[in-house]
Design a protein around this motif. Structure first.
Motif, PDB file in Angstrom:
ATOM      1  N   GLN A 182      64.641  50.591  26.185  1.00  0.00           N
ATOM      2  CA  GLN A 182      65.944  50.314  26.783  1.00  0.00           C
ATOM      3  C   GLN A 182      66.852  49.542  25.830  1.00  0.00           C
ATOM      4  OE1 GLN A 182      65.242  48.339  30.525  1.00  0.00           O
ATOM      5  NE2 GLN A 182      63.998  50.019  31.336  1.00  0.00           N
ATOM      6  N   ALA A 183      66.254  48.811  24.899  1.00  0.00           N
ATOM      7  CA  ALA A 183      67.033  48.041  23.924  1.00  0.00           C
ATOM      8  C   ALA A 183      67.492  48.902  22.755  1.00  0.00           C
ATOM      9  CB  ALA A 183      66.212  46.864  23.409  1.00  0.00           C
ATOM     10  N   GLY A 184      67.101  50.167  22.744  1.00  0.00           N
ATOM     11  CA  GLY A 184      67.578  51.068  21.698  1.00  0.00           C
ATOM     12  C   GLY A 184      66.618  51.308  20.555  1.00  0.00           C
ATOM     13  N   VAL A 185      65.379  50.853  20.676  1.00  0.00           N
ATOM     14  CA  VAL A 185      64.393  51.109  19.625  1.00  0.00           C
ATOM     15  C   VAL A 185      63.918  52.554  19.740  1.00  0.00           C
ATOM     16  CG1 VAL A 185      62.147  50.450  18.669  1.00  0.00           C
ATOM     17  CG2 VAL A 185      63.676  48.703  19.612  1.00  0.00           C
ATOM     18  N   ALA A 186      63.955  53.280  18.641  1.00  0.00           N
ATOM     19  CA  ALA A 186      63.537  54.685  18.648  1.00  0.00           C
ATOM     20  C   ALA A 186      62.065  54.786  19.029  1.00  0.00           C
ATOM     21  CB  ALA A 186      63.767  55.320  17.276  1.00  0.00           C
ATOM     22  N   GLU A 187      61.741  55.879  19.727  1.00  0.00           N
ATOM     23  CA  GLU A 187      60.375  56.046  20.236  1.00  0.00           C
ATOM     24  C   GLU A 187      59.323  55.952  19.134  1.00  0.00           C
ATOM     25  OE1 GLU A 187      57.746  59.354  22.781  1.00  0.00           O
ATOM     26  OE2 GLU A 187      59.881  59.695  22.332  1.00  0.00           O
ATOM     27  N   GLN A 188      59.630  56.535  17.964  1.00  0.00           N
ATOM     28  CA  GLN A 188      58.649  56.535  16.871  1.00  0.00           C
ATOM     29  C   GLN A 188      58.475  55.163  16.228  1.00  0.00           C
ATOM     30  OE1 GLN A 188      61.577  58.067  16.898  1.00  0.00           O
ATOM     31  NE2 GLN A 188      62.549  58.140  14.876  1.00  0.00           N
ATOM     32  N   HIS A 189      59.346  54.207  16.571  1.00  0.00           N
ATOM     33  CA  HIS A 189      59.266  52.871  15.974  1.00  0.00           C
ATOM     34  C   HIS A 189      58.752  51.811  16.938  1.00  0.00           C
ATOM     35  CE1 HIS A 189      62.657  54.320  13.084  1.00  0.00           C
ATOM     36  NE2 HIS A 189      61.459  54.623  12.632  1.00  0.00           N
ATOM     37  N   VAL A 190      58.617  52.151  18.212  1.00  0.00           N
ATOM     38  CA  VAL A 190      58.234  51.154  19.215  1.00  0.00           C
ATOM     39  C   VAL A 190      56.875  50.546  18.902  1.00  0.00           C
ATOM     40  CG1 VAL A 190      57.546  50.849  21.631  1.00  0.00           C
ATOM     41  CG2 VAL A 190      59.642  52.085  21.090  1.00  0.00           C
ATOM     42  N   LYS A 191      55.892  51.368  18.565  1.00  0.00           N
ATOM     43  CA  LYS A 191      54.540  50.869  18.305  1.00  0.00           C
ATOM     44  C   LYS A 191      54.533  49.890  17.138  1.00  0.00           C
ATOM     45  CE  LYS A 191      49.801  52.464  17.535  1.00  0.00           C
ATOM     46  NZ  LYS A 191      48.930  53.668  17.366  1.00  0.00           N
ATOM     47  N   ASP A 192      55.290  50.203  16.084  1.00  0.00           N
ATOM     48  CA  ASP A 192      55.334  49.313  14.924  1.00  0.00           C
ATOM     49  C   ASP A 192      56.035  48.003  15.251  1.00  0.00           C
ATOM     50  OD1 ASP A 192      53.980  51.138  13.414  1.00  0.00           O
ATOM     51  OD2 ASP A 192      55.748  51.943  12.405  1.00  0.00           O
ATOM     52  N   VAL A 193      57.084  48.069  16.054  1.00  0.00           N
ATOM     53  CA  VAL A 193      57.787  46.844  16.440  1.00  0.00           C
ATOM     54  C   VAL A 193      56.866  45.944  17.255  1.00  0.00           C
ATOM     55  CG1 VAL A 193      59.665  45.916  17.848  1.00  0.00           C
ATOM     56  CG2 VAL A 193      60.096  47.837  16.319  1.00  0.00           C
ATOM     57  N   ILE A 194      56.107  46.518  18.185  1.00  0.00           N
ATOM     58  CA  ILE A 194      55.156  45.728  18.969  1.00  0.00           C
ATOM     59  C   ILE A 194      54.090  45.128  18.063  1.00  0.00           C
ATOM     60  CG2 ILE A 194      53.337  45.885  20.722  1.00  0.00           C
ATOM     61  CD1 ILE A 194      55.060  47.823  22.256  1.00  0.00           C
ATOM     62  N   GLY A 195      53.652  45.897  17.063  1.00  0.00           N
ATOM     63  CA  GLY A 195      52.679  45.371  16.110  1.00  0.00           C
ATOM     64  C   GLY A 195      53.218  44.183  15.334  1.00  0.00           C
ATOM     65  N   LEU A 196      54.479  44.256  14.923  1.00  0.00           N
ATOM     66  CA  LEU A 196      55.096  43.127  14.219  1.00  0.00           C
ATOM     67  C   LEU A 196      55.205  41.903  15.112  1.00  0.00           C
ATOM     68  CD1 LEU A 196      57.942  44.950  12.237  1.00  0.00           C
ATOM     69  CD2 LEU A 196      55.912  43.844  11.277  1.00  0.00           C
ATOM     70  N   MET A 197      55.476  42.131  16.386  1.00  0.00           N
ATOM     71  CA  MET A 197      55.529  41.006  17.321  1.00  0.00           C
ATOM     72  C   MET A 197      54.166  40.336  17.424  1.00  0.00           C
ATOM     73  SD  MET A 197      57.809  42.650  20.397  1.00  0.00           S
ATOM     74  CE  MET A 197      59.503  43.204  20.128  1.00  0.00           C
ATOM     75  N   GLY A 198      53.102  41.135  17.405  1.00  0.00           N
ATOM     76  CA  GLY A 198      51.773  40.567  17.461  1.00  0.00           C
ATOM     77  C   GLY A 198      51.445  39.731  16.244  1.00  0.00           C
ATOM     78  N   LEU A 199      51.953  40.143  15.079  1.00  0.00           N
ATOM     79  CA  LEU A 199      51.755  39.347  13.861  1.00  0.00           C
ATOM     80  C   LEU A 199      52.609  38.089  13.881  1.00  0.00           C
ATOM     81  CD1 LEU A 199      51.687  42.099  11.072  1.00  0.00           C
ATOM     82  CD2 LEU A 199      49.765  40.792  11.972  1.00  0.00           C
TER      83      LEU A 199
END
Length: 230
Positions: free
Chosen positions: A171-188
């Protein structure tokens, strides 16, 4: 009455004079330039190795400019972030220079006050995923472990938290193919969180019962580069 001159009849009936012929040297010069323009130039391909080298050089330039060094642990964290989540986004000279340009421009007075690897990750989110960046600031109490509703956070299953953040990021505009990587960065970025869901779990207490130093460092980093200060 004026006598009819040669060419009067042609001009009066829409006739045109023939264009003057270009000198021979100009014709040859034009042909020469056309041949130059039509020459195909094959530029070398900017590959994965080239990108890695440019990232290393750009990182070294930032460290030197701000008189910083990185510990073995910091290098390990950064290596994980790069190879797992950032490498696919930093593939061109333009993307790499833009990212490190932002790091260099905004680090300034924050040197010594924030975790450098956290700062790199936050800067990447701010620069490349502004929607996710604003979303994290809006819901910062969850990943930093400062939410007043920690009980409900503990009771939620990891997959529920992941699904909730996936929906938020979309909903914030993150492309579907990038969502998993963004969540991974949040975990780091918030290592005290449950790594099974990468986001939103309760902070892991230390042996003394206090929130880990990593949690405090990540919170400070995030606060230092919040949307209110950028």
């Amino acid at each position: 009455m004026r006598s009819r001159q040669p060419g009067d009849g042609d001009a009066g009936h829409g006739g045109t004079h023939p264009a003057p012929r270009l000198p021979e040297w100009r014709l040859r010069a034009r042909e020469f330039l056309e041949k130059i323009i039509q020459v195909r130039l094959d530029l070398p391909t900017f590959g994965e190795r080239d990108a890695y080298v440019l990232v290393e050089r750009s990182l070294a330039a930032v460290l030197n400019a701000h008189n910083l060094t990185m510990t073995a642990h910091e290098l390990q964290r950064l290596g994980e972030a790069y190879h797992r989540y950032l490498q696919s986004r930093l593939r061109t000279p333009r993307a790499i220079k833009r990212f490190f340009g932002q790091v260099d421009a905004t680090l300034g007075s924050l040197v010594g006050n924030v975790d450098f690897v956290d700062f790199l990750i936050v800067t990447f989110l701010r620069t490349n995923e502004p929607g996710a960046y604003r979303l994290l600031w809006q819901h910062r109490a969850e990943p930093t472990g400062t939410s007043v509703d920690l009980l409900s956070v503990r009771n939620e299953r990891p997959e529920q938290r992941t699904e909730q953040w996936t929906d938020r990021l979309a909903q914030a505009g993150v492309a579907e193919q990038h969502v998993k990587d963004v969540i991974g960065l949040m975990g780091l970025l918030f290592p005290h969180c449950d790594r099974r869901s990468a986001m939103g779990a309760a902070p892991r207490p230390s042996r003394s019962g206090a929130v880990s130093a990593a949690s405090t460092t990540s919170t400070a980093t995030w606060s230092s580069v919040s949307p209110k200060t950028t």
